[in-house]
Scaffold this motif. Sequence first.
Motif, mmCIF file in Angstrom:
data_model
loop_
_atom_site.group_PDB
_atom_site.id
_atom_site.type_symbol
_atom_site.label_atom_id
_atom_site.label_comp_id
_atom_site.label_asym_id
_atom_site.label_seq_id
_atom_site.Cartn_x
_atom_site.Cartn_y
_atom_site.Cartn_z
ATOM 1 N N ALA A 75 0.854 -1.239 -0.087
ATOM 2 C CA ALA A 75 0.059 -0.054 0.032
ATOM 3 C C ALA A 75 0.800 1.161 0.122
ATOM 4 O O ALA A 75 0.431 2.305 -0.163
ATOM 5 C CB ALA A 75 -0.866 0.096 1.035
ATOM 6 N N VAL A 76 2.278 1.038 0.389
ATOM 7 C CA VAL A 76 3.040 2.475 0.152
ATOM 8 C C VAL A 76 2.862 3.084 -1.280
ATOM 9 O O VAL A 76 3.440 4.133 -1.343
ATOM 10 C CB VAL A 76 4.590 2.103 0.518
ATOM 11 N N THR A 77 2.500 2.293 -2.324
ATOM 12 C CA THR A 77 2.402 2.700 -3.666
ATOM 13 C C THR A 77 1.489 3.940 -3.619
ATOM 14 O O THR A 77 1.617 4.851 -4.358
ATOM 15 C CB THR A 77 1.958 1.842 -4.743
ATOM 16 N N GLN A 78 0.564 3.958 -2.571
ATOM 17 C CA GLN A 78 -0.539 5.448 -2.567
ATOM 18 C C GLN A 78 0.274 6.482 -2.042
ATOM 19 O O GLN A 78 -0.248 7.384 -2.319
ATOM 20 C CB GLN A 78 -1.521 4.988 -1.380
ATOM 21 N N LEU A 79 1.435 6.325 -1.358
ATOM 22 C CA LEU A 79 2.404 7.631 -1.230
ATOM 23 C C LEU A 79 2.717 8.215 -2.416
ATOM 24 O O LEU A 79 3.147 9.668 -2.254
ATOM 25 C CB LEU A 79 3.539 7.090 -0.289
ATOM 26 N N SER A 80 2.788 7.705 -3.681
ATOM 27 C CA SER A 80 3.122 8.424 -4.767
ATOM 28 C C SER A 80 2.250 9.414 -5.210
ATOM 29 O O SER A 80 2.681 10.225 -5.804
ATOM 30 C CB SER A 80 3.403 7.293 -5.895
ATOM 31 N N ALA A 81 1.001 9.398 -4.524
ATOM 32 C CA ALA A 81 0.387 10.733 -4.709
ATOM 33 C C ALA A 81 0.637 11.700 -4.232
ATOM 34 O O ALA A 81 -0.411 12.811 -4.112
ATOM 35 C CB ALA A 81 -1.220 10.149 -4.499
ATOM 36 N N LEU A 82 1.456 11.767 -3.186
ATOM 37 C CA LEU A 82 1.899 12.832 -2.330
ATOM 38 C C LEU A 82 3.255 13.528 -2.610
ATOM 39 O O LEU A 82 4.315 13.137 -2.160
ATOM 40 C CB LEU A 82 2.106 12.409 -0.774
ATOM 41 N N PRO A 83 3.479 14.482 -3.682
ATOM 42 C CA PRO A 83 4.282 15.015 -4.315
ATOM 43 C C PRO A 83 5.282 15.703 -2.852
ATOM 44 O O PRO A 83 6.482 15.779 -3.162
ATOM 45 C CB PRO A 83 4.067 15.657 -5.524
ATOM 46 N N TRP A 84 4.537 16.330 -2.139
ATOM 47 C CA TRP A 84 5.378 17.051 -0.907
ATOM 48 C C TRP A 84 6.256 15.934 -0.419
ATOM 49 O O TRP A 84 6.992 16.579 0.489
ATOM 50 C CB TRP A 84 4.365 17.840 -0.162
#
Length: 394
Positions: free
Chosen positions: A284-293
């Motif tokens: 589920a860490v792939t969801q972090l790619s939606a956080l460019p910050w």
Amino acid sequence: MTSHQSPNWTTPQAVLARLHKRWNTGAYLTQLADEADWEPIEIPLRGPKAGDITRHYDDVLAWAESWAPSAHRHLRIEYRRLGGRLAGVNDVPDRVWIDDREDLWRLLGVTPTVARYQTLLTSTRESLPALIPWMIAHPMQVLQRETDWPRLQATIRWITDYRGAAVYLRELDVPGVDTKFIERHRAILTTLLEHCLAEDRIDAEAVRTDFAARFRFLRKPAYLRFRLLGGEPLAGFSELTVRADEFTAPPPGITTVYVIENETTYLAFPDQPHSIVIQGGGYAVTQLSALPWLHDVRLVYWGDLDTHGFAILDRLRRAFPHTQSILMNRSTLLEHRGQWVKEDTPTHQPLSTLTPDEADAYDSLVDGEFGHNVRLEQERVRFHLLEDALNELR
């Protein structure tokens, strides 16, 4: 007649089986729906030879009687002359003909089925003519779904007619149709919609199994759960679960983000200045790619010490090359030898972003240097080692 000769003569059952086999391909219904001219069906018969009349007269007679016209009202039987000086000349069945479609339907016992198929074609032609070519090409698939066809048709009609803003599948408003129905019939609905919808209504990049994405419905959002590690609560909360697409900036004052695999470790994670901890939950860490910050803060990952733990780290680092790891090395693994368990389905993929220390531990796990499928779960690592690692980072 000896037993090995009997199968050489074509029986009425064999002809019927041959016709049923072709019926099951849908070819006859396709020809009907295409309004193709009927061509009489000719089936040659394998029958006795001249010498069989004298050697196996009773068997020849029984075979010929099995083809008596009175028993085959829907077939036309063509004969040939057979015999000679010893047995006399006899007429025996040589081939059978089916002269019109109605005879074929009656012979196969499918007259009601044909009528139902034609009814489905008629109703669809009125409401969704774009589906007709598919129905003609795949009549047996239509009949297999005969009971559900009106609801399938209504579902497709609703989707093709809808022109508003994107909605969830739950908002699709068709009598007798709910999200369970759509999921159950996802494959056929996908196929039919691809025949009906304009190209711009289909997301060709989305996999066909993701119905909502492919046909531009809203999908369940990804959620991220995080804790503030000390400092001031955020709007009175120390822990929040937020939609990933709305998590567009770090909480005020945050300069370090920890990503943790295990929930208990996430909850017990020590206070750290200017930091939050996110529960990563495996891939589920792939969801972090939606956080460019995340590119603009210190990003630290800690996962299980097994092959998948390193694969997850590699995936996160592909999105955020500056990602650091803690406690993912050989020394941590060896210090907990008594805590090792088995990894069920290890991976062996090459991981190009690992540091030398990480790659050393990963390669040793892949090669079985420590034993077969060794795994050290995050929650088994002694807690003081985490505190030491965090102190070193500071």
